[in-house]
Write an enzyme that holds these catalytic residues in place. Structure first.
Site, PDB file in Angstrom:
ATOM      1  N   GLY A 235       0.792  -1.234   0.000  1.00 37.03           N
ATOM      2  CA  GLY A 235       0.000   0.000   0.000  1.00 37.03           C
ATOM      3  C   GLY A 235       0.818   1.273   0.000  1.00 37.03           C
ATOM      4  O   GLY A 235       0.297   2.336   0.340  1.00 37.03           O
ATOM      5  N   GLY A 273       3.068  -3.685  -4.034  1.00 38.67           N
ATOM      6  CA  GLY A 273       2.835  -4.063  -5.426  1.00 38.67           C
ATOM      7  C   GLY A 273       2.965  -2.842  -6.306  1.00 38.67           C
ATOM      8  O   GLY A 273       3.957  -2.621  -6.999  1.00 38.67           O
ATOM      9  N   ARG A 274       1.943  -1.980  -6.217  1.00 39.25           N
ATOM     10  CA  ARG A 274       1.840  -0.819  -7.095  1.00 39.25           C
ATOM     11  C   ARG A 274       3.116   0.023  -7.128  1.00 39.25           C
ATOM     12  O   ARG A 274       3.612   0.379  -8.197  1.00 39.25           O
ATOM     13  CB  ARG A 274       0.666   0.056  -6.630  1.00 39.25           C
ATOM     14  CG  ARG A 274       0.260   1.129  -7.624  1.00 39.25           C
ATOM     15  CD  ARG A 274      -0.825   2.059  -7.044  1.00 39.25           C
ATOM     16  NE  ARG A 274      -2.001   1.359  -6.561  1.00 39.25           N
ATOM     17  CZ  ARG A 274      -3.110   1.146  -7.272  1.00 39.25           C
ATOM     18  NH1 ARG A 274      -3.196   1.581  -8.520  1.00 39.25           N
ATOM     19  NH2 ARG A 274      -4.132   0.500  -6.738  1.00 39.25           N
ATOM     20  N   CYS A 352     -18.483   1.980 -26.289  1.00 38.24           N
ATOM     21  CA  CYS A 352     -19.768   2.676 -26.363  1.00 38.24           C
ATOM     22  C   CYS A 352     -20.306   2.900 -24.957  1.00 38.24           C
ATOM     23  O   CYS A 352     -21.387   2.415 -24.623  1.00 38.24           O
ATOM     24  CB  CYS A 352     -20.754   1.851 -27.168  1.00 38.24           C
ATOM     25  SG  CYS A 352     -20.085   1.331 -28.740  1.00 38.24           S
ATOM     26  N   TYR A 381      -1.790  -2.725 -11.940  1.00 38.18           N
ATOM     27  CA  TYR A 381      -3.253  -2.629 -11.921  1.00 38.18           C
ATOM     28  C   TYR A 381      -3.758  -1.932 -13.183  1.00 38.18           C
ATOM     29  O   TYR A 381      -4.574  -1.002 -13.104  1.00 38.18           O
ATOM     30  CB  TYR A 381      -3.734  -1.880 -10.669  1.00 38.18           C
ATOM     31  CG  TYR A 381      -3.263  -2.483  -9.372  1.00 38.18           C
ATOM     32  CD1 TYR A 381      -3.858  -3.642  -8.872  1.00 38.18           C
ATOM     33  CD2 TYR A 381      -2.214  -1.926  -8.648  1.00 38.18           C
ATOM     34  CE1 TYR A 381      -3.431  -4.207  -7.675  1.00 38.18           C
ATOM     35  CE2 TYR A 381      -1.781  -2.484  -7.455  1.00 38.18           C
ATOM     36  CZ  TYR A 381      -2.390  -3.617  -6.971  1.00 38.18           C
ATOM     37  OH  TYR A 381      -1.963  -4.169  -5.788  1.00 38.18           O
TER      38      TYR A 381
HETATM   39  C1  LIG Z   1      -3.016  -5.812  -2.854  1.00 42.09           C
HETATM   40  C2  LIG Z   1      -2.235  -6.220  -1.671  1.00 42.09           C
HETATM   41  C3  LIG Z   1      -0.913  -5.810  -1.519  1.00 42.09           C
HETATM   42  C4  LIG Z   1      -0.247  -4.828  -2.452  1.00 42.09           C
HETATM   43  O1  LIG Z   1      -0.870  -3.587  -2.366  1.00 42.09           O
HETATM   44  P1  LIG Z   1      -0.249  -2.336  -3.204  1.00 42.09           P
HETATM   45  O2  LIG Z   1      -1.205  -1.241  -2.922  1.00 42.09           O
HETATM   46  O3  LIG Z   1      -0.207  -2.750  -4.611  1.00 42.09           O
HETATM   47  O4  LIG Z   1       1.111  -2.085  -2.634  1.00 42.09           O
HETATM   48  C5  LIG Z   1      -0.200  -6.319  -0.456  1.00 42.09           C
HETATM   49  N1  LIG Z   1      -0.777  -7.173   0.428  1.00 42.09           N
HETATM   50  C6  LIG Z   1      -2.058  -7.554   0.328  1.00 42.09           C
HETATM   51  C7  LIG Z   1      -2.625  -8.485   1.321  1.00 42.09           C
HETATM   52  C8  LIG Z   1      -2.835  -7.097  -0.722  1.00 42.09           C
HETATM   53  O5  LIG Z   1      -4.122  -7.464  -0.807  1.00 42.09           O
END
Ligand SMILES: *Cc1c(COP(=O)(O)O)cnc(C)c1O
Length: 403
Positions: A235, A273-274, A352, A381
């Protein structure tokens, strides 16, 4: 901010080769290395594969991450095959019995257990498979004071949640875990929490400290000497309005080093992740048409939110760069080239639906039919969350640049 290799490819591809996803693997490598270097050496960095599970992306990250967080049986299989030997942590709600069995067969290293029933299913599956030691982290909705989450975009903990276990439920799970009473196959190795997305470094550090403190109290209260791991989740925030303002990994790394000093004997782990992959991807396309309606300019692009759903789900303007196509060969039609100059323009796709908007009323110096538009921050994403089959347009090309 667009690198010359991406720019060159974007302008060399013909209209029919577009749209295309272009991934800048050297940029990804440099970013991942910088993130890793900013973190204390003892901190484990897992990549949350759901952000972008493309094998070249997973493999480029491999030297810089400790392992991968997977959120389904499908991701577990996929990541195991793409990066054999890399440690996997299996999280996510609603794991089926079949997925748990398969994950045990794959030798998944850590299970992030989300409920009491899941813990029982996992114990049963392990017993059936004759596996006598399975390493478990309980995913906990660690309580946070309401001001601790600040401007979180997607709060996932700290209130009613379909994810993880509330603290009371953790008490009920303990008797099922070895080290806490049970002689079954499940070993409680640690606590996992992923409480919010979109946090800046100071907010992330506050949340991480709350999780680590909660884990310490649990382990002290119940004498859980094997509870040595604390996964504080992902996150880490990114800013789509300002692609150059990146998460402050240096400040975060320093804060996590301090946190580790306050928790000797525990391994701290993160799973972004992001913030790892978003910057390496570009969605490149061309302007098909420019028109005006109700006094406003619209640029209709080849492709749309069925390829890059990010701006529709997050309700933002996807950042982009215009790559002007000036050669006379670009415009061979016997009529004037549709264009806008010095006015706000809304970039839409070919679907559309009025929701197929990539960016709204953005001021551009000039945009003409045939110009290329390279959308930035399309590395996470983006393609993999999009509804590709809606309207049956062709799929984009995929280019993984590595030179
Ligand atoms: C989606 C998720 C992440 C990664 O979140 P990001 O916002 O992409 O960093 C990490 N841990 C869990 C459990 C998630 O569901």
């Amino acid at each position: 901010m667009i690198t010359s290799t991406v720019r060159t490819l974007a302008t060399e591809l013909t209209g029919d080769d577009l749209p295309a996803y272009v991934y800048d693997l050297p940029a990804l490598r440099a970013h991942a290395r910088a993130v890793r270097d900013a973190l204390p050496p003892g901190l484990e960095l897992y990549y949350a594969a759901k952000a972008n599970p493309a094998p070249p992306v997973l493999r480029t990250l491999a030297p810089h991450v400790t392992g991968y967080e997977v959120a389904s049986g499908g991701e577990a299989e996929h990541v195991r095959a793409a990066v054999p030997g890399a440690p996997l942590a299996f999280g996510g709600p609603g794991k089926t019995e079949g997925e748990l069995r398969r994950a045990l067969t794959l030798g998944v290293e850590r299970f992030h257990v989300e409920s009491e029933q899941e813990l029982r299913l996992l114990a049963g599956a392990a017993e059936d498979a004759g596996i006598d030691a399975v390493d478990v982290l309980l995913r906990v909705n660690v309580p946070l004071a309401s001001d601790e989450l600040g401007g979180a975009a997607l709060a996932m903990g700290g209130g009613p949640s379909p994810f993880g276990l509330d603290p009371e439920a953790v008490q009920r799970c303990l008797p099922l875990l070895s080290g806490a009473g049970s002689r079954g196959p499940l070993r409680l190795r640690g606590i996992h929490a992923h409480l919010a997305s979109g946090l800046d470094a100071p907010a992330q550090l506050t949340v991480a400290a709350a999780i680590a403190d909660w884990a310490r109290k649990l382990s002290e209260r119940h004498g859980l000497d094997d509870l040595t791991e604390v996964n504080v989740g992902g996150g880490m925030g990114v800013d789509y309005a300002h692609p150059d303002r990146r998460f402050d990994w240096a400040a975060y790394g320093k804060g996590m080093a301090d946190l580790a000093l306050r928790h000797p004997g525990r391994t701290l782990r993160i799973e972004p992740g992001r913030a790892l992959t978003v910057y390496c991807g570009w969605y490149v396309t061309e302007v098909l048409d420019i028109k005006h309606s109700g006094g406003e300019a619209f640029a209709v692009l080849r492709g749309g939110t069925h390829h890059i759903r990010t701006p529709a789900t997050k309700q933002h303007d996807q950042p982009f760069q215009v790559l002007p196509m000036d050669t006379t060969a670009t415009w061979t039609r016997p009529w004037a080239r549709p264009a806008v100059r010095e006015e706000p323009v809304t970039l839409v796709g070919q679907l559309c639906t009025p929701k197929d908007v990539l960016a709204r009323r953005v001021q551009v110096p000039e945009l003409r039919a045939g110009d290329r538009v390279a959308f930035a921050m399309a590395g996470a994403y983006a393609w993999n969350i999009s509804h590709h089959d809606f309207l049956m347009h062709p799929r984009p090309g995929f280019h993984y640049l590595d030179t």
